[in-house]
Design a protein around this motif. Structure first.
Motif, PDB file in Angstrom:
ATOM      1  N   ILE A  16       7.341 -10.472   5.260  1.00 30.19           N
ATOM      2  CA  ILE A  16       6.763 -10.008   3.998  1.00 30.19           C
ATOM      3  C   ILE A  16       7.177 -11.006   2.922  1.00 30.19           C
ATOM      4  O   ILE A  16       8.373 -11.215   2.708  1.00 30.19           O
ATOM      5  CB  ILE A  16       7.265  -8.598   3.616  1.00 30.19           C
ATOM      6  N   ALA A  17       6.209 -11.613   2.273  1.00 32.05           N
ATOM      7  CA  ALA A  17       6.473 -12.583   1.202  1.00 32.05           C
ATOM      8  C   ALA A  17       7.420 -13.681   1.679  1.00 32.05           C
ATOM      9  O   ALA A  17       8.331 -14.087   0.963  1.00 32.05           O
ATOM     10  CB  ALA A  17       7.014 -11.877  -0.034  1.00 32.05           C
ATOM     11  N   GLU A  39      -8.639  -2.659  12.934  1.00 32.64           N
ATOM     12  CA  GLU A  39      -9.865  -2.113  12.345  1.00 32.64           C
ATOM     13  C   GLU A  39     -10.164  -2.749  10.992  1.00 32.64           C
ATOM     14  O   GLU A  39     -11.319  -2.871  10.605  1.00 32.64           O
ATOM     15  CB  GLU A  39      -9.740  -0.593  12.171  1.00 32.64           C
ATOM     16  N   GLN A  40      -9.121  -3.113  10.253  1.00 31.70           N
ATOM     17  CA  GLN A  40      -9.299  -3.709   8.928  1.00 31.70           C
ATOM     18  C   GLN A  40      -9.295  -5.238   8.982  1.00 31.70           C
ATOM     19  O   GLN A  40      -9.295  -5.899   7.941  1.00 31.70           O
ATOM     20  CB  GLN A  40      -8.209  -3.198   7.981  1.00 31.70           C
ATOM     21  N   ASP A  41      -9.271  -5.778  10.207  1.00 30.51           N
ATOM     22  CA  ASP A  41      -9.264  -7.229  10.418  1.00 30.51           C
ATOM     23  C   ASP A  41      -8.102  -7.898   9.686  1.00 30.51           C
ATOM     24  O   ASP A  41      -8.267  -8.922   9.023  1.00 30.51           O
ATOM     25  CB  ASP A  41     -10.599  -7.851   9.997  1.00 30.51           C
ATOM     26  N   LEU A  42      -6.915  -7.270   9.803  1.00 29.42           N
ATOM     27  CA  LEU A  42      -5.696  -7.777   9.187  1.00 29.42           C
ATOM     28  C   LEU A  42      -4.646  -8.016  10.262  1.00 29.42           C
ATOM     29  O   LEU A  42      -4.646  -7.338  11.294  1.00 29.42           O
ATOM     30  CB  LEU A  42      -5.119  -6.755   8.195  1.00 29.42           C
ATOM     31  N   SER A  43      -3.749  -8.943   9.998  1.00 34.01           N
ATOM     32  CA  SER A  43      -2.584  -9.078  10.866  1.00 34.01           C
ATOM     33  C   SER A  43      -1.634  -7.929  10.535  1.00 34.01           C
ATOM     34  O   SER A  43      -1.726  -7.301   9.464  1.00 34.01           O
ATOM     35  CB  SER A  43      -1.883 -10.410  10.623  1.00 34.01           C
ATOM     36  N   MET A  44      -0.720  -7.645  11.441  1.00 37.53           N
ATOM     37  CA  MET A  44       0.266  -6.602  11.173  1.00 37.53           C
ATOM     38  C   MET A  44       1.092  -6.968   9.937  1.00 37.53           C
ATOM     39  O   MET A  44       1.362  -6.118   9.083  1.00 37.53           O
ATOM     40  CB  MET A  44       1.176  -6.406  12.392  1.00 37.53           C
ATOM     41  N   ASN A  45       1.480  -8.242   9.816  1.00 34.93           N
ATOM     42  CA  ASN A  45       2.252  -8.670   8.644  1.00 34.93           C
ATOM     43  C   ASN A  45       1.491  -8.416   7.352  1.00 34.93           C
ATOM     44  O   ASN A  45       2.077  -7.979   6.359  1.00 34.93           O
ATOM     45  CB  ASN A  45       2.608 -10.161   8.744  1.00 34.93           C
ATOM     46  N   GLU A  46       0.186  -8.695   7.350  1.00 38.50           N
ATOM     47  CA  GLU A  46      -0.618  -8.502   6.140  1.00 38.50           C
ATOM     48  C   GLU A  46      -0.741  -7.021   5.795  1.00 38.50           C
ATOM     49  O   GLU A  46      -0.628  -6.635   4.631  1.00 38.50           O
ATOM     50  CB  GLU A  46      -1.998  -9.130   6.312  1.00 38.50           C
ATOM     51  N   LEU A  47      -0.965  -6.178   6.793  1.00 44.15           N
ATOM     52  CA  LEU A  47      -1.057  -4.742   6.542  1.00 44.15           C
ATOM     53  C   LEU A  47       0.262  -4.214   5.983  1.00 44.15           C
ATOM     54  O   LEU A  47       0.272  -3.481   4.990  1.00 44.15           O
ATOM     55  CB  LEU A  47      -1.429  -3.985   7.819  1.00 44.15           C
ATOM     56  N   VAL A  48       1.366  -4.613   6.580  1.00 44.64           N
ATOM     57  CA  VAL A  48       2.681  -4.164   6.101  1.00 44.64           C
ATOM     58  C   VAL A  48       2.923  -4.680   4.679  1.00 44.64           C
ATOM     59  O   VAL A  48       3.455  -3.961   3.831  1.00 44.64           O
ATOM     60  CB  VAL A  48       3.805  -4.601   7.060  1.00 44.64           C
ATOM     61  N   ARG A  49       2.501  -5.908   4.389  1.00 39.67           N
ATOM     62  CA  ARG A  49       2.670  -6.455   3.040  1.00 39.67           C
ATOM     63  C   ARG A  49       1.903  -5.634   2.006  1.00 39.67           C
ATOM     64  O   ARG A  49       2.425  -5.315   0.931  1.00 39.67           O
ATOM     65  CB  ARG A  49       2.204  -7.917   2.979  1.00 39.67           C
ATOM     66  N   LEU A  50       0.674  -5.252   2.338  1.00 39.59           N
ATOM     67  CA  LEU A  50      -0.128  -4.445   1.418  1.00 39.59           C
ATOM     68  C   LEU A  50       0.517  -3.085   1.161  1.00 39.59           C
ATOM     69  O   LEU A  50       0.551  -2.601   0.024  1.00 39.59           O
ATOM     70  CB  LEU A  50      -1.544  -4.270   1.968  1.00 39.59           C
ATOM     71  N   GLU A  53       3.636  -3.491  -1.040  1.00 37.39           N
ATOM     72  CA  GLU A  53       3.321  -3.674  -2.464  1.00 37.39           C
ATOM     73  C   GLU A  53       2.964  -2.368  -3.154  1.00 37.39           C
ATOM     74  O   GLU A  53       3.198  -2.214  -4.348  1.00 37.39           O
ATOM     75  CB  GLU A  53       2.172  -4.660  -2.623  1.00 37.39           C
ATOM     76  N   ALA A  54       2.407  -1.414  -2.411  1.00 37.85           N
ATOM     77  CA  ALA A  54       1.940  -0.159  -2.998  1.00 37.85           C
ATOM     78  C   ALA A  54       2.994   0.947  -2.980  1.00 37.85           C
ATOM     79  O   ALA A  54       2.831   1.968  -3.646  1.00 37.85           O
ATOM     80  CB  ALA A  54       0.695   0.328  -2.250  1.00 37.85           C
ATOM     81  N   ARG A  55       4.077   0.753  -2.249  1.00 38.05           N
ATOM     82  CA  ARG A  55       5.035   1.848  -2.038  1.00 38.05           C
ATOM     83  C   ARG A  55       5.920   2.092  -3.251  1.00 38.05           C
ATOM     84  O   ARG A  55       6.120   1.205  -4.074  1.00 38.05           O
ATOM     85  CB  ARG A  55       5.903   1.562  -0.824  1.00 38.05           C
ATOM     86  N   THR A  56       6.444   3.327  -3.294  1.00 42.36           N
ATOM     87  CA  THR A  56       7.429   3.683  -4.310  1.00 42.36           C
ATOM     88  C   THR A  56       8.746   4.111  -3.660  1.00 42.36           C
ATOM     89  O   THR A  56       9.774   4.123  -4.315  1.00 42.36           O
ATOM     90  CB  THR A  56       6.921   4.828  -5.211  1.00 42.36           C
ATOM     91  N   GLY A  57       8.721   4.462  -2.379  1.00 42.34           N
ATOM     92  CA  GLY A  57       9.928   4.867  -1.656  1.00 42.34           C
ATOM     93  C   GLY A  57      10.275   3.832  -0.599  1.00 42.34           C
ATOM     94  O   GLY A  57      10.024   2.640  -0.769  1.00 42.34           O
ATOM     95  N   SER A  58      10.818   4.301   0.498  1.00 45.30           N
ATOM     96  CA  SER A  58      11.213   3.398   1.577  1.00 45.30           C
ATOM     97  C   SER A  58       9.983   2.829   2.278  1.00 45.30           C
ATOM     98  O   SER A  58       8.920   3.463   2.323  1.00 45.30           O
ATOM     99  CB  SER A  58      12.095   4.123   2.593  1.00 45.30           C
ATOM    100  N   LEU A  59      10.131   1.648   2.843  1.00 47.25           N
ATOM    101  CA  LEU A  59       9.017   1.016   3.544  1.00 47.25           C
ATOM    102  C   LEU A  59       8.647   1.801   4.791  1.00 47.25           C
ATOM    103  O   LEU A  59       7.464   2.036   5.049  1.00 47.25           O
ATOM    104  CB  LEU A  59       9.352  -0.433   3.908  1.00 47.25           C
ATOM    105  N   SER A  60       9.627   2.234   5.569  1.00 47.16           N
ATOM    106  CA  SER A  60       9.308   2.991   6.786  1.00 47.16           C
ATOM    107  C   SER A  60       8.597   4.298   6.439  1.00 47.16           C
ATOM    108  O   SER A  60       7.651   4.689   7.123  1.00 47.16           O
ATOM    109  CB  SER A  60      10.562   3.245   7.624  1.00 47.16           C
TER     110      SER A  60
END
Length: 75
Positions: A16-17, A39-50, A53-60
């Motif tokens: 991530i970053a 389904e969204q034509d994203l890599s796992m790293n890109e999906l996790v990055r998105l 960026e949107a989270r307010t709590g823990s990443l998991s």
């Protein structure tokens, strides 16, 4: 009998970053995240990055919530 193999935690590394980090999630969540990324034509790293960026709590927790919301939306 119930098959609860999906409840086993798995640790995966993502970038991530430009920084590597490890995330522990249950097997079932990893399976759905891989499917959703594809389904969204994203890599796992890109999906996790998105999601990161949107989270307010823990990443998991944000990853689990994303999977649950996606499954609920699909119903």
């Amino acid at each position: 009998m119930l098959n609860l193999d999906d409840a086993k935690l798995e640790k995966h590394s993502v970038t991530i970053a430009g920084h590597r980090t490890s995330i522990s999630l249950e097997k079932g969540f990893w399976r759905h995240l891989r499917r959703l990324a594809k389904e969204q034509d994203l890599s796992m790293n890109e999906l996790v990055r998105l999601i990161d960026e949107a989270r307010t709590g823990s990443l998991s927790g944000a990853l689990r919530a994303f999977v649950l919301q996606s499954l609920e939306k699909a119903q």
